[in-house]
Write a protein that holds these residues in place. Structure first.
Motif, PDB file in Angstrom:
ATOM      1  N   ASN A 128       0.836  -1.191   0.000  1.00  0.00           N
ATOM      2  CA  ASN A 128       0.000   0.000   0.000  1.00  0.00           C
ATOM      3  C   ASN A 128       0.879   1.252   0.000  1.00  0.00           C
ATOM      4  O   ASN A 128       1.908   1.300   0.681  1.00  0.00           O
ATOM      5  CB  ASN A 128      -0.895  -0.033   1.247  1.00  0.00           C
ATOM      6  CG  ASN A 128      -1.809   1.158   1.336  1.00  0.00           C
ATOM      7  OD1 ASN A 128      -1.409   2.217   1.798  1.00  0.00           O
ATOM      8  ND2 ASN A 128      -3.045   0.988   0.902  1.00  0.00           N
ATOM      9  N   ASP A 185       1.463   2.766   3.398  1.00  0.00           N
ATOM     10  CA  ASP A 185       2.397   1.937   4.161  1.00  0.00           C
ATOM     11  C   ASP A 185       3.832   2.233   3.740  1.00  0.00           C
ATOM     12  O   ASP A 185       4.743   2.285   4.572  1.00  0.00           O
ATOM     13  CB  ASP A 185       2.104   0.452   3.945  1.00  0.00           C
ATOM     14  CG  ASP A 185       0.874  -0.025   4.687  1.00  0.00           C
ATOM     15  OD1 ASP A 185       0.396   0.693   5.588  1.00  0.00           O
ATOM     16  OD2 ASP A 185       0.379  -1.124   4.364  1.00  0.00           O
ATOM     17  N   GLY A 231      -0.555   4.599   7.543  1.00  0.00           N
ATOM     18  CA  GLY A 231       0.323   3.452   7.718  1.00  0.00           C
ATOM     19  C   GLY A 231       0.675   3.310   9.181  1.00  0.00           C
ATOM     20  O   GLY A 231       0.678   4.291   9.931  1.00  0.00           O
ATOM     21  N   LEU A 234       6.462  -2.697  10.504  1.00  0.00           N
ATOM     22  CA  LEU A 234       5.362  -2.283   9.655  1.00  0.00           C
ATOM     23  C   LEU A 234       4.213  -3.268   9.810  1.00  0.00           C
ATOM     24  O   LEU A 234       4.395  -4.480   9.662  1.00  0.00           O
ATOM     25  CB  LEU A 234       5.804  -2.227   8.198  1.00  0.00           C
ATOM     26  CG  LEU A 234       4.724  -1.836   7.174  1.00  0.00           C
ATOM     27  CD1 LEU A 234       4.285  -0.387   7.383  1.00  0.00           C
ATOM     28  CD2 LEU A 234       5.251  -2.025   5.750  1.00  0.00           C
ATOM     29  N   GLU A 237       0.777  -4.420   8.235  1.00  0.00           N
ATOM     30  CA  GLU A 237      -0.021  -4.295   7.018  1.00  0.00           C
ATOM     31  C   GLU A 237      -1.412  -4.910   7.146  1.00  0.00           C
ATOM     32  O   GLU A 237      -2.274  -4.666   6.304  1.00  0.00           O
ATOM     33  CB  GLU A 237       0.713  -4.946   5.846  1.00  0.00           C
ATOM     34  CG  GLU A 237       2.042  -4.276   5.530  1.00  0.00           C
ATOM     35  CD  GLU A 237       2.745  -4.920   4.349  1.00  0.00           C
ATOM     36  OE1 GLU A 237       2.512  -4.484   3.214  1.00  0.00           O
ATOM     37  OE2 GLU A 237       3.523  -5.881   4.579  1.00  0.00           O
ATOM     38  N   SER A 265      -3.193  -6.570   3.711  1.00  0.00           N
ATOM     39  CA  SER A 265      -2.499  -5.309   3.419  1.00  0.00           C
ATOM     40  C   SER A 265      -3.460  -4.130   3.403  1.00  0.00           C
ATOM     41  O   SER A 265      -3.259  -3.161   2.676  1.00  0.00           O
ATOM     42  CB  SER A 265      -1.751  -5.394   2.077  1.00  0.00           C
ATOM     43  OG  SER A 265      -0.789  -6.422   2.123  1.00  0.00           O
TER      44      SER A 265
END
Length: 308
Positions: free
Chosen positions: A108, A111, A141, A148, A150, A154
């Motif tokens: 994304n 993100d 994000g 990270l 997601e 995602s």
């Protein structure tokens, strides 16, 4: 030092950068998306530009792609982004892999920008960070526990499509009353023009978001009302996400935020009024530092970090 290619796909333009692992951009270029012409013409330009980057660094370690969602990151497909109507179901990862025989990661776009802010802006002291981008649309994000996040498909961090009003304006996603329909650059411009139309006031077809903010700053009541409405809805949306996730840091970026520092300040001032005291404690706000390159830099950073 290793280098990776990052691609930032938007409804208006596509930006590509060759990025070293320390964040230095060795080469960058951009071109119009031309959504009406379909994805194949854009793919051809992407391939052409990436090939030119191999002349700068022949040992590129991979290609990261940031795109508006929804996406199928497992299959490497762009599913149905509102601003990429002709790209629906497009198997972009397979197309790029077949052209370059290297690892390719689709993620994304918000993100990607969030990861750029975390990876390159020395924010590793924060284990929990929320990034919000305000531009043509609104995205988000998440960095949770230093990684990270997601989500299952995602799709985590889609703050722009939080429902703020059950009977609000129709969003580009087809729902009514999304945060994006109130507080994005597009949403605020639409609201301004609709108000002027109802008041039978003239509208210049060449007006942009810059004109909206300039007129609001000059005291034009209709523009000022639209901007303050955008501030309030965005502050409410951010506060709801903060109370759900309890981050230490909220980073605000995107074209509208970076071009309008007063807008940023108004949001930061307004958010705490919607928070419980517990969530206000130790919450820090910051403006994005990676600028207009955040999208492709984050897509490249995910290759460097092998965070997938």
């Amino acid at each position: 030092m290793k280098a990776a290619v990052g691609i930032d796909i938007g409804g208006t333009k596509i930006a590509i950068g060759l990025v070293r692992e320390d964040g230095m951009v060795l080469r960058e270029m951009e071109f119009p998306t031309n959504v009406d012409s379909g994805p194949d013409q854009a793919l051809n330009k992407m391939v052409q530009h990436i090939r030119s980057m191999y002349s700068v660094e022949p040992n590129i370690i991979g290609i990261g792609i940031g795109s508006p969602g929804p996406l199928d990151t497992r299959e490497g497909k762009i599913l149905s982004p509102p601003n990429l109507q002709t790209w629906h179901g497009y198997p972009l990862v397979k197309k790029i892999e077949s052209a370059f025989q290297t690892k390719v990661k689709l993620m994304n776009d918000a993100d990607a920008a969030a990861f750029a802010e975390y990876y390159y802006s020395h924010r590793s002291g924060y284990n929990h960070m929320m990034y919000v981008t305000v531009s043509t649309g609104i995205g988000g994000g998440l960095i949770l526990n230093g990684k990270l996040y997601e989500g299952a498909l995602s799709g985590a961090g889609e703050i722009g499509h939080m429902s703020m009003e059950s009977c609000g304006p129709i969003c580009g996603c087809g729902k009514m009353g999304c945060l994006e329909s109130f507080s994005s650059g597009t949403g605020m411009m639409n609201a301004w023009k609709q108000k002027l139309t109802r008041l039978q006031q003239p509208i210049d077809p060449n007006w942009t978001g810059k004109d909206l903010f300039e007129q609001a700053a000059s005291g034009e009541m209709t523009a000022a009302e639209v901007v303050m409405n955008g501030v309030d809805y965005l502050a409410r949306g951010i506060s709801q996400a903060v109370q759900l996730l309890n981050p230490e840091l909220v980073v605000l970026g995107g074209g509208v935020i970076l071009a309008q520092p007063t807008f940023y300040k108004q949001i930061v001032q307004r958010v705490p009024s919607y928070l419980l005291e517990h969530h206000r404690r130790n919450l820090t706000f910051s403006i994005a530092e990676q600028g207009r390159n955040a999208g492709f830099k984050g897509a490249a950073a995910i290759i460097h970090a092998e965070n997938y």
